[in-house]
Design a protein around this motif. Structure first.
Motif, PDB file in Angstrom:
ATOM      1  N   GLU A   1     -16.752  -8.963   3.972  1.00 53.83           N
ATOM      2  CA  GLU A   1     -17.400  -9.504   2.776  1.00 53.83           C
ATOM      3  C   GLU A   1     -18.216 -10.772   3.045  1.00 53.83           C
ATOM      4  OE1 GLU A   1     -13.455 -11.362   3.300  1.00 53.83           O
ATOM      5  OE2 GLU A   1     -14.065  -9.271   3.229  1.00 53.83           O
ATOM      6  N   ALA A   2     -18.118 -11.315   4.255  1.00 52.68           N
ATOM      7  CA  ALA A   2     -18.864 -12.526   4.607  1.00 52.68           C
ATOM      8  C   ALA A   2     -19.398 -12.366   6.026  1.00 52.68           C
ATOM      9  CB  ALA A   2     -17.957 -13.749   4.488  1.00 52.68           C
ATOM     10  N   PRO A   3     -20.529 -11.677   6.204  1.00 50.97           N
ATOM     11  CA  PRO A   3     -21.007 -11.361   7.551  1.00 50.97           C
ATOM     12  C   PRO A   3     -21.496 -12.554   8.375  1.00 50.97           C
ATOM     13  CG  PRO A   3     -22.587 -10.640   5.903  1.00 50.97           C
ATOM     14  CD  PRO A   3     -21.379 -11.112   5.164  1.00 50.97           C
ATOM     15  N   GLY A   4     -21.708 -13.695   7.792  1.00 50.09           N
ATOM     16  CA  GLY A   4     -22.226 -14.846   8.526  1.00 50.09           C
ATOM     17  C   GLY A   4     -21.170 -15.811   9.007  1.00 50.09           C
ATOM     18  N   VAL A   5     -19.895 -15.391   9.007  1.00 48.00           N
ATOM     19  CA  VAL A   5     -18.808 -16.294   9.395  1.00 48.00           C
ATOM     20  C   VAL A   5     -17.759 -15.541  10.213  1.00 48.00           C
ATOM     21  CG1 VAL A   5     -19.101 -17.696   7.308  1.00 48.00           C
ATOM     22  CG2 VAL A   5     -17.385 -15.877   7.345  1.00 48.00           C
TER      23      VAL A   5
END
Length: 83
Positions: free
Chosen positions: A47-51
């Motif tokens: 749900e949070a591809p940048g982390v």
């Protein structure tokens, strides 16, 4: 240069490439230094591809933006680096 998210996904999903011990080095803004963490200790939340997330010794979850990743090692050898 390969984008870091592509490299992390390759480590996670490519069965040939993923053999070995991977370590991620990220910049810690509080300690002002590069922290090395084994790849097996991080999670890449869908749900949070940048982390990526990791749990510290006290059991707290930390969310680290991928732009703070500075290096990736495979079996002790530097395979990816960013200033």
């Amino acid at each position: 240069m390969t984008p870091i998210q592509d490299l992390l996904h390759r480590i996670r999903w490519d069965p040939e490439f993923s053999h070995g011990e991977f370590v991620i080095g990220y910049y810690d803004r509080i300690e002002h230094e590069i922290i090395l963490v084994p790849f097996l200790e991080i999670t890449l939340p869908k749900e949070a591809p940048g982390v990526f997330e990791l749990i510290d010794r006290e059991g707290q979850t930390h969310t680290i933006p991928l732009h703070r990743v500075r290096s990736v090692y495979k079996n002790g050898e530097l395979i990816w680096h960013r200033e």
